[in-house]
Write a protein that holds these residues in place. Structure first.
Motif, PDB file in Angstrom:
ATOM      1  N   ARG A 153     -17.677  58.373 -24.552  1.00 12.41           N
ATOM      2  CA  ARG A 153     -16.736  57.357 -23.572  1.00 12.41           C
ATOM      3  C   ARG A 153     -17.940  56.048 -23.175  1.00 12.41           C
ATOM      4  NH1 ARG A 153     -14.656  61.492 -19.226  1.00 12.41           N
ATOM      5  NH2 ARG A 153     -16.766  62.490 -19.703  1.00 12.41           N
ATOM      6  N   THR A 154     -18.935  56.106 -23.813  1.00 15.11           N
ATOM      7  CA  THR A 154     -19.994  55.243 -23.334  1.00 15.11           C
ATOM      8  C   THR A 154     -20.389  54.125 -24.618  1.00 15.11           C
ATOM      9  OG1 THR A 154     -21.658  56.662 -24.145  1.00 15.11           O
ATOM     10  CG2 THR A 154     -21.042  56.863 -21.721  1.00 15.11           C
ATOM     11  N   PHE A 155     -19.350  53.917 -25.414  1.00 18.83           N
ATOM     12  CA  PHE A 155     -19.623  53.253 -26.434  1.00 18.83           C
ATOM     13  C   PHE A 155     -19.993  51.616 -26.088  1.00 18.83           C
ATOM     14  CE2 PHE A 155     -19.166  51.405 -30.665  1.00 18.83           C
ATOM     15  CZ  PHE A 155     -18.397  50.248 -30.604  1.00 18.83           C
ATOM     16  N   SER A 156     -19.495  51.142 -25.011  1.00 15.22           N
ATOM     17  CA  SER A 156     -19.696  49.808 -24.467  1.00 15.22           C
ATOM     18  C   SER A 156     -20.985  49.748 -24.048  1.00 15.22           C
ATOM     19  CB  SER A 156     -18.551  49.543 -23.178  1.00 15.22           C
ATOM     20  OG  SER A 156     -18.819  50.146 -22.230  1.00 15.22           O
ATOM     21  N   THR A 157     -21.964  50.606 -23.982  1.00 15.93           N
ATOM     22  CA  THR A 157     -23.368  50.602 -23.445  1.00 15.93           C
ATOM     23  C   THR A 157     -24.163  50.394 -24.631  1.00 15.93           C
ATOM     24  OG1 THR A 157     -23.647  52.830 -23.129  1.00 15.93           O
ATOM     25  CG2 THR A 157     -22.682  51.773 -21.386  1.00 15.93           C
ATOM     26  N   TYR A 158     -23.679  50.475 -25.771  1.00 17.18           N
ATOM     27  CA  TYR A 158     -24.290  50.410 -27.151  1.00 17.18           C
ATOM     28  C   TYR A 158     -24.525  49.099 -27.811  1.00 17.18           C
ATOM     29  CZ  TYR A 158     -24.883  55.743 -27.091  1.00 17.18           C
ATOM     30  OH  TYR A 158     -25.258  56.826 -26.674  1.00 17.18           O
ATOM     31  N   THR A 159     -25.524  48.689 -28.128  1.00 18.44           N
ATOM     32  CA  THR A 159     -25.801  47.822 -29.085  1.00 18.44           C
ATOM     33  C   THR A 159     -25.666  48.470 -30.628  1.00 18.44           C
ATOM     34  OG1 THR A 159     -27.131  46.286 -27.941  1.00 18.44           O
ATOM     35  CG2 THR A 159     -27.444  46.140 -30.282  1.00 18.44           C
ATOM     36  N   MET A 160     -24.552  47.872 -31.304  1.00 13.41           N
ATOM     37  CA  MET A 160     -24.291  48.204 -32.659  1.00 13.41           C
ATOM     38  C   MET A 160     -24.440  47.305 -33.915  1.00 13.41           C
ATOM     39  SD  MET A 160     -22.709  50.990 -31.571  1.00 13.41           S
ATOM     40  CE  MET A 160     -21.994  51.375 -33.169  1.00 13.41           C
ATOM     41  N   ALA A 161     -25.158  47.799 -34.802  1.00  9.16           N
ATOM     42  CA  ALA A 161     -25.675  47.072 -35.890  1.00  9.16           C
ATOM     43  C   ALA A 161     -25.306  47.982 -37.299  1.00  9.16           C
ATOM     44  CB  ALA A 161     -27.161  47.074 -36.032  1.00  9.16           C
ATOM     45  N   TRP A 162     -25.301  46.830 -38.277  1.00  5.56           N
ATOM     46  CA  TRP A 162     -24.945  47.211 -39.675  1.00  5.56           C
ATOM     47  C   TRP A 162     -26.461  47.055 -40.410  1.00  5.56           C
ATOM     48  CZ3 TRP A 162     -20.792  49.882 -41.432  1.00  5.56           C
ATOM     49  CH2 TRP A 162     -19.753  49.824 -40.746  1.00  5.56           C
ATOM     50  N   PHE A 163     -26.607  48.136 -41.159  1.00  3.43           N
ATOM     51  CA  PHE A 163     -27.829  48.022 -42.192  1.00  3.43           C
ATOM     52  C   PHE A 163     -27.332  48.406 -43.483  1.00  3.43           C
ATOM     53  CE2 PHE A 163     -31.513  47.927 -39.265  1.00  3.43           C
ATOM     54  CZ  PHE A 163     -30.757  48.103 -38.218  1.00  3.43           C
ATOM     55  N   ARG A 164     -27.947  48.074 -44.498  1.00  3.22           N
ATOM     56  CA  ARG A 164     -27.690  48.477 -45.953  1.00  3.22           C
ATOM     57  C   ARG A 164     -28.975  48.846 -46.591  1.00  3.22           C
ATOM     58  NH1 ARG A 164     -25.624  42.574 -48.264  1.00  3.22           N
ATOM     59  NH2 ARG A 164     -27.601  41.456 -48.151  1.00  3.22           N
ATOM     60  N   GLN A 165     -28.821  49.696 -47.667  1.00  4.58           N
ATOM     61  CA  GLN A 165     -29.847  50.355 -48.442  1.00  4.58           C
ATOM     62  C   GLN A 165     -29.414  50.380 -49.668  1.00  4.58           C
ATOM     63  OE1 GLN A 165     -31.503  54.031 -47.004  1.00  4.58           O
ATOM     64  NE2 GLN A 165     -33.352  53.648 -47.987  1.00  4.58           N
ATOM     65  N   ALA A 166     -30.127  49.757 -50.831  1.00  2.00           N
ATOM     66  CA  ALA A 166     -29.916  49.739 -52.080  1.00  2.00           C
ATOM     67  C   ALA A 166     -30.780  50.878 -52.768  1.00  2.00           C
ATOM     68  CB  ALA A 166     -30.124  48.412 -52.691  1.00  2.00           C
ATOM     69  N   PRO A 167     -30.434  51.139 -54.052  1.00  2.00           N
ATOM     70  CA  PRO A 167     -31.217  52.318 -54.583  1.00  2.00           C
ATOM     71  C   PRO A 167     -32.795  51.630 -54.605  1.00  2.00           C
ATOM     72  CG  PRO A 167     -29.131  52.146 -55.701  1.00  2.00           C
ATOM     73  CD  PRO A 167     -29.100  50.874 -54.534  1.00  2.00           C
ATOM     74  N   ALA A 168     -33.743  52.737 -54.353  1.00  2.00           N
ATOM     75  CA  ALA A 168     -35.064  52.714 -54.380  1.00  2.00           C
ATOM     76  C   ALA A 168     -35.392  51.423 -53.309  1.00  2.00           C
ATOM     77  CB  ALA A 168     -35.630  52.373 -55.743  1.00  2.00           C
ATOM     78  N   LYS A 169     -34.912  50.967 -52.255  1.00  2.00           N
ATOM     79  CA  LYS A 169     -35.090  50.159 -51.423  1.00  2.00           C
ATOM     80  C   LYS A 169     -35.195  50.491 -50.080  1.00  2.00           C
ATOM     81  CE  LYS A 169     -34.144  46.267 -54.299  1.00  2.00           C
ATOM     82  NZ  LYS A 169     -33.520  44.496 -54.573  1.00  2.00           N
ATOM     83  N   GLU A 170     -35.818  49.641 -49.302  1.00  2.00           N
ATOM     84  CA  GLU A 170     -35.560  50.200 -47.793  1.00  2.00           C
ATOM     85  C   GLU A 170     -34.237  49.757 -47.188  1.00  2.00           C
ATOM     86  OE1 GLU A 170     -40.374  49.875 -46.514  1.00  2.00           O
ATOM     87  OE2 GLU A 170     -38.922  48.799 -45.367  1.00  2.00           O
ATOM     88  N   ARG A 171     -33.995  50.509 -46.066  1.00  2.00           N
ATOM     89  CA  ARG A 171     -32.973  50.024 -45.484  1.00  2.00           C
ATOM     90  C   ARG A 171     -33.080  48.914 -44.522  1.00  2.00           C
ATOM     91  NH1 ARG A 171     -29.959  54.967 -42.247  1.00  2.00           N
ATOM     92  NH2 ARG A 171     -30.352  55.843 -44.372  1.00  2.00           N
ATOM     93  N   ASP A 172     -32.407  47.840 -44.871  1.00  2.00           N
ATOM     94  CA  ASP A 172     -32.453  46.546 -44.268  1.00  2.00           C
ATOM     95  C   ASP A 172     -31.519  46.149 -43.143  1.00  2.00           C
ATOM     96  OD1 ASP A 172     -33.422  45.228 -47.716  1.00  2.00           O
ATOM     97  OD2 ASP A 172     -34.877  46.146 -45.805  1.00  2.00           O
ATOM     98  N   PHE A 173     -31.696  45.524 -42.422  1.00  2.00           N
ATOM     99  CA  PHE A 173     -30.779  44.914 -41.296  1.00  2.00           C
ATOM    100  C   PHE A 173     -29.912  43.853 -41.893  1.00  2.00           C
ATOM    101  CE2 PHE A 173     -29.222  43.085 -37.299  1.00  2.00           C
ATOM    102  CZ  PHE A 173     -29.102  41.883 -37.696  1.00  2.00           C
ATOM    103  N   VAL A 174     -28.791  43.957 -41.291  1.00  2.00           N
ATOM    104  CA  VAL A 174     -27.628  42.945 -42.016  1.00  2.00           C
ATOM    105  C   VAL A 174     -26.963  42.309 -40.741  1.00  2.00           C
ATOM    106  CG1 VAL A 174     -25.241  42.713 -42.993  1.00  2.00           C
ATOM    107  CG2 VAL A 174     -26.780  44.645 -43.648  1.00  2.00           C
TER     108      VAL A 174
END
Length: 123
Positions: free
Chosen positions: A27-48
């Protein structure tokens, strides 16, 4: 603490659109900053993309003008609308949440992650 479940991934052709969703529990979703990241094979997880509690947004340069992040607090959901997809967008996409975070919060500060959804763009 919220829990996150992504959906909407799949196989598309270059130039096609695709939309991802991330549903949050709690019930506290509105207090969260939300982000998407992506990760290709053998690479780091990067901000989107990120959206804060005031719905301010920020994107990595490679997706600006093609991707749109949005949130619906009434549905506890954050979205990533992707257009003009390229083969280099192929990755597992992860939704992440940080309570009271900012648009400049680092990847390692996010403490809630979804399981990821595969996006594959064929040329």
């Amino acid at each position: 603490q919220v829990q996150l479940v992504e959906s909407g991934g799949g196989l598309v052709q270059a130039g096609d659109p695709l939309s991802l969703s991330c549903a949050a529990s709690g019930r506290t979703f509105s207090t969260y900053t939300m982000a998407w990241f992506r990760q290709a094979p053998a690479k780091e997880r990067d901000f989107v993309a990120v959206i804060d509690t005031d719905s301010n947004t920020y994107y990595v340069d490679s997706v600006k003008g093609r991707f749109t992040i949005s949130r619906n607090n009434a549905k506890n959901t954050v979205y990533l609308q992707m257009s003009s997809l390229k083969p280099e967008d192929t990755s597992v996409y992860y939704c992440a949440a940080l309570q009271f975070g900012s648009m400049f919060s680092a990847r390692d500060e996010y403490d809630v992650w979804g399981q990821g959804t595969q996006v594959t763009v064929s040329s």
